[in-house]
Design a protein around this motif. Structure first.
Motif, PDB file in Angstrom:
ATOM      1  N   GLY A 131       0.821  -1.213   0.000  1.00 37.81           N
ATOM      2  CA  GLY A 131       0.000   0.000   0.000  1.00 37.81           C
ATOM      3  C   GLY A 131       0.847   1.251   0.000  1.00 37.81           C
ATOM      4  O   GLY A 131       0.572   2.208  -0.734  1.00 37.81           O
ATOM      5  N   CYS A 132       1.893   1.252   0.802  1.00 34.39           N
ATOM      6  CA  CYS A 132       2.811   2.408   0.828  1.00 34.39           C
ATOM      7  C   CYS A 132       3.533   2.557  -0.506  1.00 34.39           C
ATOM      8  O   CYS A 132       3.720   3.674  -0.994  1.00 34.39           O
ATOM      9  CB  CYS A 132       3.805   2.270   1.977  1.00 34.39           C
ATOM     10  SG  CYS A 132       3.055   2.500   3.604  1.00 34.39           S
ATOM     11  N   GLY A 133       3.926   1.440  -1.109  1.00 28.89           N
ATOM     12  CA  GLY A 133       4.566   1.492  -2.423  1.00 28.89           C
ATOM     13  C   GLY A 133       3.635   2.069  -3.479  1.00 28.89           C
ATOM     14  O   GLY A 133       4.044   2.919  -4.288  1.00 28.89           O
ATOM     15  N   LEU A 134       2.373   1.644  -3.478  1.00 22.64           N
ATOM     16  CA  LEU A 134       1.399   2.200  -4.423  1.00 22.64           C
ATOM     17  C   LEU A 134       1.151   3.677  -4.161  1.00 22.64           C
ATOM     18  O   LEU A 134       0.983   4.461  -5.103  1.00 22.64           O
ATOM     19  CB  LEU A 134       0.079   1.427  -4.339  1.00 22.64           C
ATOM     20  CG  LEU A 134       0.087  -0.005  -4.854  1.00 22.64           C
ATOM     21  CD1 LEU A 134      -1.282  -0.656  -4.633  1.00 22.64           C
ATOM     22  CD2 LEU A 134       0.490  -0.070  -6.313  1.00 22.64           C
ATOM     23  N   LEU A 135       1.146   4.058  -2.894  1.00 19.59           N
ATOM     24  CA  LEU A 135       0.959   5.470  -2.544  1.00 19.59           C
ATOM     25  C   LEU A 135       2.109   6.317  -3.081  1.00 19.59           C
ATOM     26  O   LEU A 135       1.894   7.404  -3.622  1.00 19.59           O
ATOM     27  CB  LEU A 135       0.832   5.623  -1.031  1.00 19.59           C
ATOM     28  CG  LEU A 135       0.515   7.019  -0.505  1.00 19.59           C
ATOM     29  CD1 LEU A 135      -0.792   7.546  -1.084  1.00 19.59           C
ATOM     30  CD2 LEU A 135       0.451   6.982   1.022  1.00 19.59           C
ATOM     31  N   ILE A 136       3.323   5.805  -2.979  1.00 24.54           N
ATOM     32  CA  ILE A 136       4.491   6.514  -3.519  1.00 24.54           C
ATOM     33  C   ILE A 136       4.360   6.651  -5.044  1.00 24.54           C
ATOM     34  O   ILE A 136       4.614   7.727  -5.599  1.00 24.54           O
ATOM     35  CB  ILE A 136       5.796   5.805  -3.123  1.00 24.54           C
ATOM     36  CG1 ILE A 136       6.043   5.982  -1.621  1.00 24.54           C
ATOM     37  CG2 ILE A 136       6.985   6.307  -3.945  1.00 24.54           C
ATOM     38  CD1 ILE A 136       7.125   5.089  -1.043  1.00 24.54           C
ATOM     39  N   LEU A 137       3.956   5.569  -5.710  1.00 29.77           N
ATOM     40  CA  LEU A 137       3.746   5.645  -7.162  1.00 29.77           C
ATOM     41  C   LEU A 137       2.696   6.695  -7.503  1.00 29.77           C
ATOM     42  O   LEU A 137       2.865   7.476  -8.444  1.00 29.77           O
ATOM     43  CB  LEU A 137       3.326   4.285  -7.716  1.00 29.77           C
ATOM     44  CG  LEU A 137       4.386   3.196  -7.740  1.00 29.77           C
ATOM     45  CD1 LEU A 137       3.772   1.870  -8.189  1.00 29.77           C
ATOM     46  CD2 LEU A 137       5.548   3.584  -8.643  1.00 29.77           C
ATOM     47  N   TYR A 138       1.620   6.709  -6.741  1.00 30.17           N
ATOM     48  CA  TYR A 138       0.560   7.695  -6.971  1.00 30.17           C
ATOM     49  C   TYR A 138       1.110   9.113  -6.814  1.00 30.17           C
ATOM     50  O   TYR A 138       0.882   9.965  -7.676  1.00 30.17           O
ATOM     51  CB  TYR A 138      -0.612   7.466  -6.008  1.00 30.17           C
ATOM     52  CG  TYR A 138      -1.634   8.561  -6.088  1.00 30.17           C
ATOM     53  CD1 TYR A 138      -2.581   8.571  -7.103  1.00 30.17           C
ATOM     54  CD2 TYR A 138      -1.632   9.617  -5.179  1.00 30.17           C
ATOM     55  CE1 TYR A 138      -3.502   9.607  -7.217  1.00 30.17           C
ATOM     56  CE2 TYR A 138      -2.547  10.650  -5.280  1.00 30.17           C
ATOM     57  CZ  TYR A 138      -3.472  10.638  -6.294  1.00 30.17           C
ATOM     58  OH  TYR A 138      -4.372  11.667  -6.407  1.00 30.17           O
ATOM     59  N   ILE A 139       1.807   9.361  -5.720  1.00 30.22           N
ATOM     60  CA  ILE A 139       2.304  10.716  -5.434  1.00 30.22           C
ATOM     61  C   ILE A 139       3.288  11.197  -6.499  1.00 30.22           C
ATOM     62  O   ILE A 139       3.230  12.349  -6.930  1.00 30.22           O
ATOM     63  CB  ILE A 139       2.941  10.764  -4.025  1.00 30.22           C
ATOM     64  CG1 ILE A 139       1.843  10.638  -2.959  1.00 30.22           C
ATOM     65  CG2 ILE A 139       3.743  12.033  -3.821  1.00 30.22           C
ATOM     66  CD1 ILE A 139       2.366  10.384  -1.553  1.00 30.22           C
ATOM     67  N   PHE A 140       4.175  10.322  -6.944  1.00 30.67           N
ATOM     68  CA  PHE A 140       5.215  10.750  -7.876  1.00 30.67           C
ATOM     69  C   PHE A 140       4.816  10.692  -9.351  1.00 30.67           C
ATOM     70  O   PHE A 140       5.350  11.446 -10.161  1.00 30.67           O
ATOM     71  CB  PHE A 140       6.505   9.949  -7.662  1.00 30.67           C
ATOM     72  CG  PHE A 140       7.248  10.367  -6.442  1.00 30.67           C
ATOM     73  CD1 PHE A 140       7.900  11.588  -6.379  1.00 30.67           C
ATOM     74  CD2 PHE A 140       7.272   9.546  -5.323  1.00 30.67           C
ATOM     75  CE1 PHE A 140       8.579  11.987  -5.244  1.00 30.67           C
ATOM     76  CE2 PHE A 140       7.951   9.935  -4.172  1.00 30.67           C
ATOM     77  CZ  PHE A 140       8.604  11.162  -4.128  1.00 30.67           C
TER      78      PHE A 140
END
Length: 152
Positions: A131-140
């Motif tokens: 979930g944190c990895g997907l959140l990072i992808l979303y943000i960047f």
């Protein structure tokens, strides 16, 4: 749909943890790929890497507050936010709920995934990390494109 993801992920996490608790002795290890990946049953009374061991109640409370906050945020955004953000938050909530359930009902978290070079962890931990990895992808990657579309 995201609530279904959360419920299914928590159910899988709890089912696998139950199977480990029911079929393995504490500290028993089963090599899946010898020397690389084992299933090793431990009881973690702390947080990540067993930090704050013995403070299960406080950890459950902190995790519950954060998880409820994310769940409320997820509910508010569900119709207006990109699916990747919603999926990332859903996985983080599922991981939080899975480990909170252990802390409340067992007074420890069942850990069993053992890569031999990393502390032993569980499916709920995998959910949070993904979930944190997907959140990072979303943000960047996604959010900047969405902001660019709004500026036009």
């Amino acid at each position: 749909m995201y609530y279904i993801v959360i419920i299914a992920a928590v159910m899988l996490d709890q089912l696998v943890k139950y199977a480990v608790r029911s079929n393995m002795d504490l500290y028993e290890t089963i090599p899946v790929i010898d020397g690389i990946f084992h299933i090793t049953y431990i009881q973690n009374t702390g947080a990540a890497f067993s930090m704050f061991s013995g403070h299960t109640g406080v950890l459950a409370l902190i995790t519950a507050i954060i998880t409820i906050g994310i769940l409320v945020y997820l509910h508010k955004l569900k119709k207006t936010t990109h699916w990747l953000m919603l999926m990332s938050l859903s996985l983080i909530v599922a991981g939080g709920v899975g480990n909170i359930a252990d802390r409340i009902f067992l007074k420890y978290v069942v850990d069993f995934l053992d890569l031999r070079i990393w502390p032993i962890f569980n499916l709920a931990d995998v959910y949070v990390c993904c979930g944190c990895g997907l959140l990072i992808l979303y943000i960047f990657f996604v959010e900047p494109k969405l902001k660019g579309q709004k500026d036009v």
